[in-house]
Structures are given as structure tokens and as C-alpha cells.
Design an enzyme around this catalytic site. Structure first.
Site, PDB file in Angstrom:
ATOM      1  CG  HIS A  52      -2.020  -1.016   1.142  1.00  0.00           C
ATOM      2  ND1 HIS A  52      -2.988  -1.018   0.174  1.00  0.00           N
ATOM      3  CD2 HIS A  52      -2.289  -2.083   1.938  1.00  0.00           C
ATOM      4  CE1 HIS A  52      -3.820  -2.034   0.363  1.00  0.00           C
ATOM      5  NE2 HIS A  52      -3.408  -2.703   1.426  1.00  0.00           N
ATOM      6  NE  ARG A  77       1.736  -4.849   3.743  1.00  0.00           N
ATOM      7  CZ  ARG A  77       0.571  -4.345   4.155  1.00  0.00           C
ATOM      8  NH1 ARG A  77      -0.222  -5.069   4.932  1.00  0.00           N
ATOM      9  NH2 ARG A  77       0.231  -3.128   3.832  1.00  0.00           N
ATOM     10  CG  ASP A  91      17.783 -12.590  -5.852  1.00  0.00           C
ATOM     11  OD1 ASP A  91      18.086 -13.470  -5.016  1.00  0.00           O
ATOM     12  OD2 ASP A  91      17.536 -12.853  -7.051  1.00  0.00           O
ATOM     13  CD  GLU A 156      -3.963  -8.562   5.009  1.00  0.00           C
ATOM     14  OE1 GLU A 156      -4.189  -7.333   5.008  1.00  0.00           O
ATOM     15  OE2 GLU A 156      -3.264  -9.127   4.141  1.00  0.00           O
ATOM     16  CG  ASP A 182      -7.372  -5.591   4.104  1.00  0.00           C
ATOM     17  OD1 ASP A 182      -8.205  -5.171   3.274  1.00  0.00           O
ATOM     18  OD2 ASP A 182      -6.180  -5.280   4.083  1.00  0.00           O
TER      19      ASP A 182
END
Length: 273
Positions: A52, A77, A91, A156, A182
Site C-alpha cells: 500500500h 511486506r 535478492d 486478513e 482488512d
């Protein structure tokens, strides 16, 4: 001779080694400078968000570099539970990942496979080209990488709550993180993450996961709610976000110095995320 470096402890290690809950905050601005400021705050952990927030690979890399060396552990996240995105974040050198919207044990197992090299998983091998191994300056990175990564999944939805025992029982999932916003929407209570039914569901999740022996965390910007979840057994809690702190603090300045006495200022108690 090249300088040899060692992999750093993971968020899994931090939780296991600490006797108290770990307190952290979101970094959602996309700014490496802001991330570095937050890294020196004295908090335990930061969540660098790409779901977000205006973050791509380059800005995520910059923020990981900016907070490196501070006494704080960063989690990243992912925007979605996608194997390719997970590979790219690993990576970059993200050792600790949070995967949003994990509703089933099958999804959780897929993410476990995504963070592990074969034969235990499906992570693509490109360590010689990647910051993760410090460009092959971490000895035996391929052999040890699976132990230097921690994986957390996010609960969520009502489906995830119904499946929480199975999700928490997946080997390789190091902990669960509950997203009340959520979850509230999934329960038909959009924008009401402090509704008694939502709070009760979060507390039940905390009890269930704790009983299974895995750490569980939660997002809670309201101090009273955060303290309630800590009392219920949450092991890691996000108590604020860089953008929310800036928004509320700037509104306070405006309310203090611009608005005439007696006019209502901003509602500083309103919930955020």
C-alpha cells in the site's frame, strides 16, 4: 582479498531471543531518508511496505541500505504472494518477509517454497548477482540461505481466520501477523477495526496461534488497542506509521497556530489503517 561478511540475525531470531514483545512501525513513505530517521528511533523493528505504498524494487533497496547498521530489524511486506516478486525481494537482501492476504495453508506452503532454494523450495538461484549474498561475500550463502530468511504471513480475512490453525501449523512459517482493517472489511465492518467483533476475532487468533507455539503480531495504532493485544499475548505489534505520524503532527500544528480558538481542530484520535 575481498571482505567477508556474515548474514544478520532474522526477525525470527529477534522474537525467539527476546523476553518482551517487539514494538515497531510502518515505513510507507517510500523515502530512504525517512526510513533512516525511523531506524534510529529506538523501536525494535520496521515494516517496509510495498503493498500500500509507493515502493518498487529500487526504493525498497534504498531503504534496506539506509536502515542497515541501525539496531533495528526490517521486514519487507510484499505486494502479493507471488514467487517472482518474493525472489526479487530476497535478492535485494530482504531477510524477513511478510506476505499479505494468505487465506489457506496451501498458500502458506507455496510461500515457504518461494523463499527456499531447491531441493526444499523453488527460489531461483542468482546469488552471485545479488545483494542478498553480498555478491558472494557471505561464505556458503547457497547452503545457509534457508536459515537466514524468516517468513511471516498475514491473516486478513474471515477465511484466513477459519483456517488459522492449519496456516500456523505450516512448517517454515515463522509467525503470523493479523491485519484488523482488512479483517473488519471481510466481516462487513469496513473502517471499524476497533469494533468489538473485530477485536474479539483478533484476540481469538492471538490465543490460537500462541497455543500452537508460534509468534503472532498485529497492527494497532490506537494505544489502548495495542496494549489490549499485547496483554492478549501478541509478540510483535506495529503502533504507528511514518505517513500517519506526519499527517497527524502537521494537522496539530495547523490546529495550534492557524485555527481560531474555539473552532474544532483535526480529530487526532481517529484510527489509521
Amino acid at each position: 582479498m575481498p571482505i567477508r561478511v556474515a548474514a544478520e540475525p532474522t526477525f525470527r531470531d529477534l522474537l525467539a531471543d527476546s523476553e518482551r514483545a517487539q514494538i515497531g512501525m510502518w515505513v510507507c513513505s517510500g523515502s530512504a531518508l525517512v526510513a533512516e530517521i525511523c531506524a534510529g528511533s529506538g523501536l525494535d523493528w520496521l515494516l517496509i511496505d510495498t503493498e500500500h505504498s509507493p515502493n518498487g524494487l529500487e526504493s525498497t533497496l534504498s531503504q534496506l541500505q539506509a536502515v542497515h547498521g541501525y539496531p533495528i530489524v526490517p521486514l519487507v511486506r510484499a505486494p502479493i504472494g507471488d514467487r517472482i516478486i518474493v525472489k526479487q525481494l530476497l535478492d535485494l537482501g530482504a531477510q524477513n518477509l511478510l506476505i499479505p492476504m494468505v487465506d489457506t495453508a496451501e498458500q502458506a506452503r507455496d510461500m515457504v517454497a518461494a523463499v527456499r532454494y531447491p531441493p526444499l523450495g523453488v527460489r531461483g538461484v542468482g546469488s552471485a548477482l545479488a545483494r542478498a549474498s553480498r555478491w558472494n561475500r557471505i561464505d556458503d550463502y547457497l547452503a545457509s540461505a534457508n536459515e537466514t530468511i524468516s517468513l511471516f504471513v498475514q491473516i486478513e480475512t474471515t477465511d484466513a481466520v477459519a483456517n488459522i490453525t492449519e496456516i500456523a501449523s505450516v512448517d517454515g512459517v515463522d509467525g503470523l501477523f493479523i491485519g484488523p482493517s482488512d479483517l473488519a472489511a471481510s466481516m462487513g465492518l469496513l473502517g471499524q477495526q476497533d469494533h468489538p467483533d473485530v477485536v474479539a476475532s483478533v484476540e481469538q487468533c492471538i490465543r490460537t496461534v500462541t497455543a500452537l507455539g508460534k509468534p503472532v503480531g498485529v497492527n494497532a495504532f490506537a494505544p489502548a488497542t495495542a496494549k489490549r493485544y499485547l496483554a492478549a499475548g501478541a509478540r510483535f505489534v506495529l503502533v504507528g506509521a511514518d505517513v500517519a505520524i506526519l499527517a497527524r503532527a502537521s494537522e496539530t500544528l495547523a490546529a495550534t497556530f492557524i485555527r481560531p480558538t474555539g473552532l474544532a481542530g483535526p480529530d487526532l484520535s481517529r484510527p489509521s489503517y
